[in-house]
Design a protein around this motif. Structure first.
Motif, PDB file in Angstrom:
ATOM      1  N   LYS A   1      44.583  44.518  30.292  1.00  5.63           N
ATOM      2  CA  LYS A   1      43.719  44.055  31.372  1.00  5.63           C
ATOM      3  C   LYS A   1      43.811  44.975  32.583  1.00  5.63           C
ATOM      4  O   LYS A   1      44.748  45.749  32.727  1.00  5.63           O
ATOM      5  N   SER A   2      42.850  44.819  33.433  1.00  5.66           N
ATOM      6  CA  SER A   2      42.838  45.529  34.710  1.00  5.66           C
ATOM      7  C   SER A   2      44.143  45.305  35.465  1.00  5.66           C
ATOM      8  O   SER A   2      44.740  44.231  35.397  1.00  5.66           O
ATOM      9  N   GLN A   3      44.566  46.330  36.207  1.00  6.96           N
ATOM     10  CA  GLN A   3      45.817  46.221  36.965  1.00  6.96           C
ATOM     11  C   GLN A   3      45.753  45.146  38.037  1.00  6.96           C
ATOM     12  O   GLN A   3      46.774  44.724  38.583  1.00  6.96           O
ATOM     13  N   ALA A   4      44.545  44.658  38.347  1.00  6.13           N
ATOM     14  CA  ALA A   4      44.410  43.596  39.345  1.00  6.13           C
ATOM     15  C   ALA A   4      45.140  42.329  38.920  1.00  6.13           C
ATOM     16  O   ALA A   4      45.567  41.543  39.770  1.00  6.13           O
ATOM     17  N   TYR A   5      45.308  42.133  37.614  1.00  5.40           N
ATOM     18  CA  TYR A   5      46.013  40.937  37.134  1.00  5.40           C
ATOM     19  C   TYR A   5      47.504  41.050  37.397  1.00  5.40           C
ATOM     20  O   TYR A   5      48.139  40.129  37.915  1.00  5.40           O
ATOM     21  N   ALA A   6      48.080  42.170  37.033  1.00  5.28           N
ATOM     22  CA  ALA A   6      49.513  42.362  37.269  1.00  5.28           C
ATOM     23  C   ALA A   6      49.828  42.374  38.758  1.00  5.28           C
ATOM     24  O   ALA A   6      50.903  41.927  39.182  1.00  5.28           O
ATOM     25  N   ASP A   7      48.879  42.842  39.558  1.00  4.55           N
ATOM     26  CA  ASP A   7      49.087  42.915  41.004  1.00  4.55           C
ATOM     27  C   ASP A   7      48.718  41.618  41.722  1.00  4.55           C
ATOM     28  O   ASP A   7      48.828  41.545  42.951  1.00  4.55           O
ATOM     29  N   ASP A   8      48.259  40.622  40.974  1.00  2.84           N
ATOM     30  CA  ASP A   8      47.921  39.302  41.527  1.00  2.84           C
ATOM     31  C   ASP A   8      46.922  39.431  42.673  1.00  2.84           C
ATOM     32  O   ASP A   8      47.136  38.922  43.772  1.00  2.84           O
ATOM     33  N   CYS A   9      45.828  40.087  42.381  1.00  5.02           N
ATOM     34  CA  CYS A   9      44.828  40.361  43.412  1.00  5.02           C
ATOM     35  C   CYS A   9      43.723  39.309  43.477  1.00  5.02           C
ATOM     36  O   CYS A   9      42.737  39.503  44.189  1.00  5.02           O
TER      37      CYS A   9
ATOM     38  N   HIS B   1      34.440  39.814  36.644  1.00  2.00           N
ATOM     39  CA  HIS B   1      33.607  40.855  36.047  1.00  2.00           C
ATOM     40  C   HIS B   1      33.357  42.005  37.015  1.00  2.00           C
ATOM     41  O   HIS B   1      32.731  43.001  36.642  1.00  2.00           O
ATOM     42  N   ALA B   2      33.840  41.874  38.231  1.00  2.08           N
ATOM     43  CA  ALA B   2      33.976  43.040  39.111  1.00  2.08           C
ATOM     44  C   ALA B   2      35.337  43.682  38.867  1.00  2.08           C
ATOM     45  O   ALA B   2      35.457  44.910  38.753  1.00  2.08           O
ATOM     46  N   GLY B   3      36.364  42.830  38.752  1.00  2.36           N
ATOM     47  CA  GLY B   3      37.712  43.345  38.531  1.00  2.36           C
ATOM     48  C   GLY B   3      37.859  44.113  37.239  1.00  2.36           C
ATOM     49  O   GLY B   3      38.718  45.002  37.137  1.00  2.36           O
ATOM     50  N   GLN B   4      37.018  43.824  36.236  1.00  4.24           N
ATOM     51  CA  GLN B   4      37.152  44.516  34.954  1.00  4.24           C
ATOM     52  C   GLN B   4      36.805  46.003  35.043  1.00  4.24           C
ATOM     53  O   GLN B   4      37.193  46.785  34.174  1.00  4.24           O
ATOM     54  N   TRP B   5      36.080  46.398  36.096  1.00  2.00           N
ATOM     55  CA  TRP B   5      35.722  47.808  36.262  1.00  2.00           C
ATOM     56  C   TRP B   5      36.798  48.602  37.002  1.00  2.00           C
ATOM     57  O   TRP B   5      36.694  49.835  37.121  1.00  2.00           O
ATOM     58  N   LEU B   6      37.821  47.935  37.485  1.00  2.00           N
ATOM     59  CA  LEU B   6      38.823  48.609  38.317  1.00  2.00           C
ATOM     60  C   LEU B   6      39.540  49.751  37.608  1.00  2.00           C
ATOM     61  O   LEU B   6      39.806  50.791  38.239  1.00  2.00           O
ATOM     62  N   PRO B   7      39.901  49.647  36.304  1.00  2.00           N
ATOM     63  CA  PRO B   7      40.565  50.799  35.664  1.00  2.00           C
ATOM     64  C   PRO B   7      39.749  52.087  35.755  1.00  2.00           C
ATOM     65  O   PRO B   7      40.304  53.167  36.006  1.00  2.00           O
ATOM     66  N   ALA B   8      38.431  51.961  35.561  1.00  2.00           N
ATOM     67  CA  ALA B   8      37.580  53.151  35.688  1.00  2.00           C
ATOM     68  C   ALA B   8      37.434  53.561  37.148  1.00  2.00           C
ATOM     69  O   ALA B   8      37.510  54.758  37.492  1.00  2.00           O
ATOM     70  N   LEU B   9      37.241  52.601  38.035  1.00  2.00           N
ATOM     71  CA  LEU B   9      37.058  52.919  39.453  1.00  2.00           C
ATOM     72  C   LEU B   9      38.312  53.543  40.057  1.00  2.00           C
ATOM     73  O   LEU B   9      38.215  54.420  40.932  1.00  2.00           O
ATOM     74  N   ALA B  10      39.488  53.099  39.611  1.00  2.00           N
ATOM     75  CA  ALA B  10      40.733  53.678  40.130  1.00  2.00           C
ATOM     76  C   ALA B  10      40.835  55.156  39.767  1.00  2.00           C
ATOM     77  O   ALA B  10      41.303  55.981  40.574  1.00  2.00           O
ATOM     78  N   GLU B  11      40.394  55.525  38.557  1.00  2.00           N
ATOM     79  CA  GLU B  11      40.413  56.937  38.171  1.00  2.00           C
ATOM     80  C   GLU B  11      39.381  57.727  38.981  1.00  2.00           C
ATOM     81  O   GLU B  11      39.634  58.873  39.384  1.00  2.00           O
ATOM     82  N   ILE B  12      38.231  57.120  39.222  1.00  2.00           N
ATOM     83  CA  ILE B  12      37.227  57.783  40.062  1.00  2.00           C
ATOM     84  C   ILE B  12      37.773  57.980  41.479  1.00  2.00           C
ATOM     85  O   ILE B  12      37.562  59.031  42.118  1.00  2.00           O
ATOM     86  N   ALA B  13      38.496  56.973  41.978  1.00  2.00           N
ATOM     87  CA  ALA B  13      39.080  57.067  43.320  1.00  2.00           C
ATOM     88  C   ALA B  13      40.033  58.244  43.420  1.00  2.00           C
ATOM     89  O   ALA B  13      40.045  58.981  44.425  1.00  2.00           O
ATOM     90  N   ASP B  14      40.838  58.469  42.390  1.00  2.00           N
ATOM     91  CA  ASP B  14      41.770  59.604  42.396  1.00  2.00           C
ATOM     92  C   ASP B  14      41.019  60.938  42.388  1.00  2.00           C
ATOM     93  O   ASP B  14      41.431  61.907  43.041  1.00  2.00           O
ATOM     94  N   ARG B  15      39.929  60.975  41.661  1.00  2.00           N
ATOM     95  CA  ARG B  15      39.164  62.217  41.560  1.00  2.00           C
ATOM     96  C   ARG B  15      38.439  62.558  42.867  1.00  2.00           C
ATOM     97  O   ARG B  15      38.380  63.714  43.277  1.00  2.00           O
TER      98      ARG B  15
ATOM     99  N   ALA C   1      41.291  47.308  29.542  1.00  2.00           N
ATOM    100  CA  ALA C   1      41.487  48.432  30.458  1.00  2.00           C
ATOM    101  C   ALA C   1      41.257  49.757  29.744  1.00  2.00           C
ATOM    102  O   ALA C   1      40.722  50.710  30.329  1.00  2.00           O
ATOM    103  N   THR C   2      41.648  49.809  28.468  1.00  2.00           N
ATOM    104  CA  THR C   2      41.473  51.047  27.702  1.00  2.00           C
ATOM    105  C   THR C   2      40.001  51.412  27.587  1.00  2.00           C
ATOM    106  O   THR C   2      39.601  52.557  27.818  1.00  2.00           O
ATOM    107  N   PHE C   3      39.165  50.435  27.238  1.00  2.00           N
ATOM    108  CA  PHE C   3      37.740  50.746  27.101  1.00  2.00           C
ATOM    109  C   PHE C   3      37.121  51.051  28.463  1.00  2.00           C
ATOM    110  O   PHE C   3      36.289  51.965  28.583  1.00  2.00           O
ATOM    111  N   ALA C   4      37.515  50.326  29.494  1.00  2.00           N
ATOM    112  CA  ALA C   4      36.965  50.586  30.831  1.00  2.00           C
ATOM    113  C   ALA C   4      37.226  52.026  31.249  1.00  2.00           C
ATOM    114  O   ALA C   4      36.352  52.684  31.847  1.00  2.00           O
ATOM    115  N   ARG C   5      38.421  52.531  30.926  1.00  2.00           N
ATOM    116  CA  ARG C   5      38.741  53.912  31.309  1.00  2.00           C
ATOM    117  C   ARG C   5      37.875  54.918  30.564  1.00  2.00           C
ATOM    118  O   ARG C   5      37.619  56.015  31.087  1.00  2.00           O
TER     119      ARG C   5
END
Length: 717
Positions: A468-476, A504-518, A696-700
């Motif tokens: 799952k998106s890291q938002a779950y582990a981070d309790d966001c 369904h916004a949080g599910q995009w976070l794995p991809a968005l986090a990588e975009i943020a780094d770039r 999270a794998t597919f989102a990335r």
């Protein structure tokens, strides 16, 4: 939520339907307490027969008997009456008396329940998919120690648990309530009896007063909790205590035969009580707020039948004491224990239950109940003499520990099938090397890859459930009544990006986090469970939550106002209707709520990007990983079509139709579906961890495509 708790009785390859426990304190004999007649109570066995029939029919034909779940309330009243009758006859006067009482309960209840739990534990790896091993085994541990109701209460508020397959031991929640009652009730009675002696008052009057206080306080708490937290309220011991206490009150009050001299009046009372039970069973449904005050109808109806103890020729006792009723009542505990595991396990072999399947379940339940009652229940009950009770109790307590340990072993076995952390990363690298980066995950839909099939699969179906998106582990997440509003940040770039919406916004976070780094972004999350920021009230399971969701949406608007962000990204799934509407006609009012919300959102003074919701497998598949783990042809059985998996997304529709200059809409559907198929495995990757949320794998694997679409929509970034 309460609709899910009560109504999802179909085994999904609820949600869960919750079976209900029969009164388990047998036999139905009472002493001379509270003026009740002495001896065997055939009417009580008949009530047990009615209750267990309600439960079984409800679980097999939930659309035919929509209120059958009230069988549990009938059983609670019976248990409260019988146990209090025994305690009033011989009130505990010392710790040894209490221990002896508890050991008798242990020897009555645990042998049969242990047999069913042990059988279920052995059947899990043989029948159930590996995706459920961990969860079901942990529920067996909870059931072994009779805290299953609290475990289910904790997961009832977990939106992401709603698509999990119902477990074969979910029905132990009500047994757990009863066992907790048996633990504390003799202490309460002992204290009240001692108080009566100290005050030199009549024992019955003092006990009755104390019981009334418990009834009132628990009923008030139950009514409030059913409105504010219906999921937790359904399973809570505290919201159910008054039902058992009503049965206790029937045991300590003067008998109806003492107050009403004419037996025909008692017969009328008994018929009124039966009609109350029948009316609730036929008219109640998953939409009924429960337990709360609605439970009063079957509870008081049951208490009325018991209190009346009618012997008139025209009373219902002839029906209740019939040989068929007596048989079902005598075997109600075993019937209850066995029927639900059979209902859960059989579909793994036969698929959706048909008429013959249901007939087979009924026949097998009767046979197993006959065997377990004769060779387990009755054998242990035959050795309840004082000289052996503590020895037997120690034996059964040792069995509790052993069964709990075996369940823990199964939990670990389930966990061992999950790739996590470095193990998952290694598996991803291996599969990428095998199929090629351009054919791994989402790119496979655009690159005409030969291998988009079900082998290999990464993550494995068991691991996918926790990918799952890291938002779950981070309790966001904001959830519950949405008064707590956590905010998380990802990245440390100069470009400020807000991510808003529900899961369904949080599910995009794995991809968005990588975009943020770039691209040098800092992403700040304003995400909630189920609740979608809108001006239209969502029909959550309580008014408090509905109002809290509306307030949360306004808070999000305030937090993103005034040019604080360079970009706002939002996405929602419309999982619930607008208040006052059904899902079939909720699109129009939902769209109006989003249009109004977006119109006011110009205060953000930033471009807004709406990501159209991903396809929704839940229209045809209850849980994608479970389906993949059980199907012999997963791509055929677990996939869908663009039409069948079309997601209701009034937010994206509102954004497109309103044509606000500051709002853009992007659509990622092409990476999930082609013209004909939405595969359950895409480029060797499992795309969903349940029936709707992305792994999270597919989102990335969508990172490049999502980045390109966002930049095309907002070139200034």
């Amino acid at each position: 939520m309460i609709q899910e708790i009560q109504g999802a009785t179909q085994v999904k390859g609820r949600h869960f339907a919750e079976p209900n426990a029969p009164g388990t304190d047998a036999p139905a004999r009472v002493g001379n307490t509270g003026g009740q007649s002495k001896g065997f109570r055939g009417d009580i066995q008949g009530l047990r027969a009615i209750a267990v029939s309600l439960v079984v029919v409800y679980h097999l034909w939930p659309q035919r008997l929509t209120g059958g779940f009230i069988g549990v309330d009938v059983f609670f009243v019976i248990s409260g009456f019988l146990i209090t009758s025994h305690l009033m006859k011989r009130p505990p006067k010392s710790w040894s008396d209490l221990v002896a009482f508890w050991m008798r309960r242990v020897k009555r209840l645990l042998p049969a329940s242990f047999l069913v739990l042990a059988t279920t534990l052995a059947a899990i790896p043989l029948i159930a998919p590996v995706t459920v091993w961990k969860d079901w085994a942990s529920q067996i541990v909870a059931s072994t120690f009779y805290v299953q109701n609290w475990r289910l209460a904790s997961t009832s508020v977990d939106y992401l648990a709603a698509d999990n397959a119902v477990s074969a031991v979910q029905h132990f929640w009500s047994l757990s309530v009863e066992e907790q009652f048996y633990l504390f009730w003799p202490v309460i009675i002992a204290v009240l009896v001692a108080l009566a002696a100290m005050l030199r008052k009549k024992t019955g009057a003092v006990v009755a007063t104390g019981v009334v206080l418990i009834v009132v306080s628990s009923l008030v708490f139950s009514s409030i909790s059913t409105v504010t937290d219906p999921g937790i309220a359904y399973f809570s011991t505290f919201t159910r205590a008054w039902e058992l206490a009503i049965g206790a009150l029937a045991a300590v009050l003067p008998a109806a035969s003492t107050l009403l001299r004419r037996s025909r009046f008692n017969a009328i009372l008994a018929w009124i009580g039966l009609l109350a039970i029948a009316y609730a069973g036929v008219t109640y449904s998953g939409a009924t707020p429960f337990p709360g005050y609605a439970a009063a109808l079957p509870v008081l109806g049951t208490a009325l039948v018991i209190w009346a103890n009618a012997s008139h020729a025209h009373s219902p006792n002839g029906l209740l004491g019939h040989s068929v009723s007596r048989f079902l009542g005598d075997h109600s505990y075993s019937i209850y224990l066995w029927h639900w595991p059979l209902i859960v396990f059989l579909p793994f072999y036969s698929g959706e239950l048909g008429l013959l399947d249901k007939a087979a379940i009924i026949a097998a339940t009767i046979v197993l109940s006959l065997i377990s009652k004769r060779y387990v229940e009755d054998r242990f009950r035959a050795h309840l003499d004082a000289g052996r009770i503590l020895t037997g109790g120690r034996f059964l307590l040792a069995g509790t520990v052993i069964l709990g340990l075996l369940g823990a072993v199964m939990v670990n076995a389930g966990s061992s099938n999950e790739e996590t952390g470095d193990k998952l990363a290694t598996e991803i690298q291996r599969v990428q090397a095998d199929v090629g980066v351009d054919c791994f995950g989402a790119p496979a839909m655009m690159n005409s890859c030969a291998n988009t099939g079900a082998s290999p699969m990464v993550p494995s179906p068991a691991a996918a459930k926790n990918d799952k998106s890291q938002a779950y582990a981070d309790d966001c997440w904001s959830n519950g009544d949405y008064s707590e509003r956590p905010v998380c940040t990802y990245g440390d770039g100069k470009v400020q990006v807000a991510l808003t919406g529900n899961s369904h916004a949080g599910q995009w976070l794995p991809a968005l986090a990588e975009i943020a780094d770039r691209r040098g972004w800092t992403i700040t999350t304003y995400i909630a469970s189920i609740c979608a920021p809108s001006d239209a009230p969502i029909a959550l399971d309580s008014k408090v939550k509905t109002d809290g969701c509306l307030d949360y949406g306004q808070w999000v608007k305030e937090q993103t106002a005034g040019g604080k962000f360079d970009l706002i990204i939002t996405s929602n799934r419309q999982g619930l209707p607008v208040q006052g509407y059904e899902m079939t006609n909720t699109e129009k009012p939902a769209k109006a709520g989003y249009t109004s919300y977006l119109s006011d959102w110009h205060s953000a003074d930033a471009p807004i990007v709406v990501i159209r919701d991903s396809p929704f497998p839940g229209n045809t598949v209850d849980n994608v990983p479970d389906c993949l783990a059980t199907s012999s042809d997963p791509l055929q059985d677990c996939s869908g079509t663009p039409k069948s998996w079309k997601s209701l997304d009034p937010l994206a529709t509102a954004a497109q139709e309103a044509n606000f200059p500051f709002v853009s809409t992007i659509d990622m559907t092409e990476y999930f579906c082609d013209d004909e198929t939405c595969p359950a495995v895409i480029g060797s990757v499992v795309p969903y961890f349940d029936a709707s949320h992305l792994t999270a794998t597919f989102a990335r694997t969508l990172t490049d495509q999502l980045e390109r679409k966002i930049v095309d929509a907002v070139p200034s970034l």
